[in-house]
Design an enzyme around this catalytic site. Structure first.
Site: not given
Length: 601
Positions: A269, A305-307
Site C-alpha cells: 500500500y 494489488t493489496d486489498w
C-alpha cells in the site's frame, strides 16, 4: 476423452497458449472483467456454498460466479476439518462448471500454519499442521527446514483445493515499530532472500504444474520502511520513507524469489517519499510496477494489488477509505484505470467488475489492455491443471492435512525456533523442580515439574508475555500491533515483584523487537518465541530438546535508539541489547533424566 466442440480450450493436446487464446476469444467483456477481481469468499455451514457474509460484506456464491463472473477467491473461513473444506471446494468447482464457459475457480489463502497468529495478516490454522510464524522460521536460519515447510503446506493446501498462497512476505523488518514484521523473515536481506526462495521452491515444487501451489510474494518493492512504524493499511501510515537512501537494499530478497521461480507479486500500500519513484501507493505506481518490476526485473507473472485500493469498505463495523494513497482525489474509476496503466493484473479485495466494464465501454481502458492481463490469469489456471481436474479427494483430505508426520515436523520447527537470549544458570531447570507458571496451563507444566501456587513456593517461575503494542480505536486496527515498544509499567512491576522472590524465566512472543532491557535486568533467563506451544517451550527450557534459535533481527536497547534510527536501514539502532543472530545453546547433558513429552495436539 474428446473435449466438447463448444469448448475447444478443454483439449489437453493443444498447447497452453493456444488454449488460452481459444478461451479468450470466447469470452465476453463481462467475463473478462470478472477475472480481474480477487477477493474474499466464505464457506457455508457444514461445507455448503455460502449465501454471503454480512460481517465482511460478502455476497452469495451465485452472485460472485454468475452475477459478477468472478473466478479468483481468497477463502476467509476456517473449517473444523479438512474434509469439510474439501467438500465445500468441490461444490464450488461444480457450481462454476455450470456457468456459461465453465471456467474453474482459483482459491487462495493467507497463511494458515502458524501456532499463534495475527488475525490481520494470518488465518487460524484449523486442521493444518502448526508451525512457528515466519519470524520463527527465520530464527531457525535453515533454508532446508523452510523448504520442507513449504512442501508440507503445499500438500495440505492441495488436499483442500487451495492453489495460490498469498505469501511469502519478504519485506525487511528495518523499522522496529512496524506492525507487519511477524510474517517476514526478519531484518537481514541475505537471510530473507535465501528463506524466501526456499519457501517458493517448497510450495511450487521442482516444476510448476498441477502439483504446485502458486506463490504470491509480497510486498514489492519492500514494505518495511514505514514512517514512524505505522502501517499503510491506514491513512496515518501511508508514507514509506528512505532517509538512508536505501531503497535498493529492500529489493534484494525479491531478486532471490524471482530466481527461484516466484509466480505472482503483491505490491504494498505504501507510497514512497523522497525517491525517484512517483509518490503514490505502489499498487498504482507505474514507475515501480512497469519500470522496476516488469522492465528491470523482466517479471511477466501475475501482479495483484493489496486489498482495497479502489473503493471505501466497511470492516468489522468501521468504514475505512480506499488505500489509494497519493491519489485519494481520484474517483474509483480513475483509480482503477491508473492501477491497470501501472501494470497490475488484478484488484485485490475488490468485487466490482461492472466498474471495469464501464470504463472499457467509455473508452478509458481498451479491451486489448484487458486481454494482456487476462492471458496471464487464464494461463495460470491452465498450468495449475484446473481445467483438466479441478476437484480434490475429500475423503483423503483428512488423512493428509494435519497428519501425524506433518504435525511432528511443525513441532520440531517450533522447538528449533525458540531463542534463548540470556541465562544466568537458571536453565535448563531440573526435573521435578517446583514451578510457578503464568501463561502456561498447569496441567502441561505438571509434566515437567511440580506446579505450585505462588512464587514463594517455587524453585523457578516461568512467565509468558506478549510484546507490547498500542490499543487503537477499531477492531481491525488492533489486528496490527503498532505503536511504542515499551512494556507497560504494571507489567514491568509484576515481573520485578516475582523476580525478587524466585529465579524467573520470561518468555516473550516477540512479534516486534520490544524494549527488553528492563526485563533482562531482573530475569534469570530471557527467551523469545514466534509462535510455539507451551509443551515445545518447556521441552527446550528443561533441556529435553536443545535450544537452537537465533534472533532474526536486532533487539534495540531503548526507545531513544529506535527514534534515532533510519527506518530503511537494517541494524541501525545504536548499541542494541541483542544483535541479529544471537542465541544461546541450551541442553541438559543427561537428557534421559527428562520425561519425553507428547507433541501438542
Amino acid at each position: 476423452m474428446t473435449p466438447p466442440t463448444d469448448r475447444p480450450w478443454l483439449n489437453p493436446d493443444l498447447a497452453v497458449d493456444e488454449r488460452v487464446e481459444l478461451l479468450l476469444h470466447a469470452m465476453t467483456l463481462e467475463e473478462k472483467a470478472g477475472l480481474f477481481f480477487h477477493t474474499m469468499i466464505s464457506m457455508g455451514e457444514g461445507g455448503e456454498l455460502s449465501e454471503g457474509d454480512p460481517d465482511f460484506g460478502l455476497p452469495s456464491t451465485d452472485e460472485y460466479v454468475n452475477g459478477r463472473h468472478m473466478t479468483h477467491f481468497n477463502v476467509l473461513s476456517v473449517a473444523p476439518t479438512a474434509g469439510e473444506m474439501a467438500r465445500w471446494y468441490n461444490r464450488l468447482q461444480a457450481f462454476a462448471a455450470r456457468s456459461r464457459l465453465g471456467i474453474p475457480v482459483t482459491i487462495s489463502t493467507d497463511p494458515r500454519h502458524a501456532f499463534s497468529e495475527n488475525p490481520g495478516a494470518a488465518l487460524l490454522s484449523g486442521p493444518f499442521s502448526q508451525w512457528p510464524e515466519p519470524l520463527g522460521l527465520a530464527a531457525t536460519a535453515d533454508p532446508a527446514l523452510v523448504e520442507r515447510f513449504g512442501d508440507i503446506a503445499r500438500q495440505e493446501y492441495l488436499a483442500v483445493g487451495i492453489r495460490v498462497a498469498l505469501h511469502p512476505q519478504v519485506d525487511l523488518a528495518t523499522e522496529p515499530r512496524w506492525a507487519r514484521q511477524l510474517q517476514t523473515f526478519g531484518e537481514d536481506a541475505e537471510l530473507s532472500g535465501a528463506l524466501g526462495a526456499a519457501y517458493v521452491r517448497g510450495f511450487q515444487g521442482e516444476a510448476f504444474g498441477p502439483g504446485s501451489v502458486s506463490t504470491m510474494t509480497k510486498h514489492f518493492p519492500g514494505g518495511g520502511p514505514q514512517k514512524d512504524g505505522e502501517d499503510p493499511h491506514f491513512a496515518y501510515g501511508r508514507e514509506q520513507v528512505y532517509p538512508g537512501d536505501n531503497f535498493e537494499h529492500h529489493l534484494l530478497p525479491f531478486a532471490e524469489v524471482f530466481a527461484a521461480g516466484g509466480r505472482q507479486i503483491m505490491p504494498y500500500y505504501g507510497m514512497p517519499v523522497g525517491t525517484e519513484y512517483e509518490e503514490v501507493g505502489f499498487g498504482l505506481n507505474k514507475s515501480v510496477l512497469t519500470g522496476l518490476l516488469r522492465e528491470r526485473f523482466a517479471f511477466d507473472g501475475i501482479v495483484c494489488t493489496d486489498w482495497g485500493l479502489v473503493t471505501d469498505q466497511e470492516i468489522l463495523g468501521t468504514m475505512f477509505p480506499a488505500r489509494a494513497w497519493g491519489v485519494e482525489h481520484l474517483s474509483p474509476e480513475e483509480r482503477m484505470a491508473k492501477i491497470l496503466d501501472a501494470g497490475a493484473d488484478q484488484f485485490g479485495g475488490e468485487a466490482c467488475p461492472e466498474m471495469l466494464v464501464r470504463i472499457v465501454n467509455d473508452g478509458v481502458v481498451s479491451e486489448e489492455r484487458l486481454d494482456v492481463s487476462a492471458r496471464r490469469l487464464l494461463r495460470e489456471k491452465f498450468l495449475l491443471g484446473l481445467f483438466e481436474d479441478p476437484y480434490v479427494d475429500a475423503e483423503a483430505a483428512d488423512a493428509i492435512v494435519g497428519s501425524a508426520e506433518f504435525r511432528a515436523a511443525g513441532v520440531d520447527a517450533q522447538r528449533a525456533s525458540i531463542t534463548i537470549l540470556s541465562n544466568d544458570g537458571a536453565l535448563p531447570f531440573a526435573p521435578g523442580a517446583k514451578l510457578y507458571v503464568e501463561g502456561i496451563d498447569a496441567g502441561v507444566a505438571a509434566r515437567f515439574g511440580q506446579v505450585v501456587g505462588s512464587p514463594a513456593e517455587a524453585d523457578l517461575a516461568i512467565l509468558r508475555l506478549q510484546a507490547p503494542f498500542e490499543v487503537r480505536d477499531s477492531a481491525f486496527e488492533n489486528f496490527f500491533h503498532a505503536g511504542p515498544l515499551d512494556f507497560a509499567d504494571e507489567v514491568l512491576a509484576h515481573v520485578r515483584e516475582i523476580a525478587a522472590v524466585v529465579p524467573t524465566v520470561v518468555d516473550v512472543f516477540l512479534d516486534r523487537p520490544a524494549i527488553l532491557a528492563p526485563i533482562d535486568e531482573v530475569a534469570s533467563a530471557l527467551v523469545a518465541n514466534w509462535g510455539v506451544s507451551p509443551v515445545a517451550l518447556l521441552e527446550v527450557l528443561s533441556g529435553a530438546v536443545p535450544a537452537r534459535g537465533k534472533l532474526p533481527f536486532d533487539v534495540p536497547r531503548s526507545t531513544a535508539a529506535v527514534l534515532a534510527s533510519r527506518p530503511d536501514v537494517p541494524f541501525d539502532t545504536e548499541d542494541p541489547l541483542f544483535r541479529f543472530g544471537h542465541g544461546l545453546t541450551l541442553q541438559r547433558p543427561d537428557r534421559s533424566a527428562v520425561a519425553a513429552a507428547e507433541p501438542p495436539a
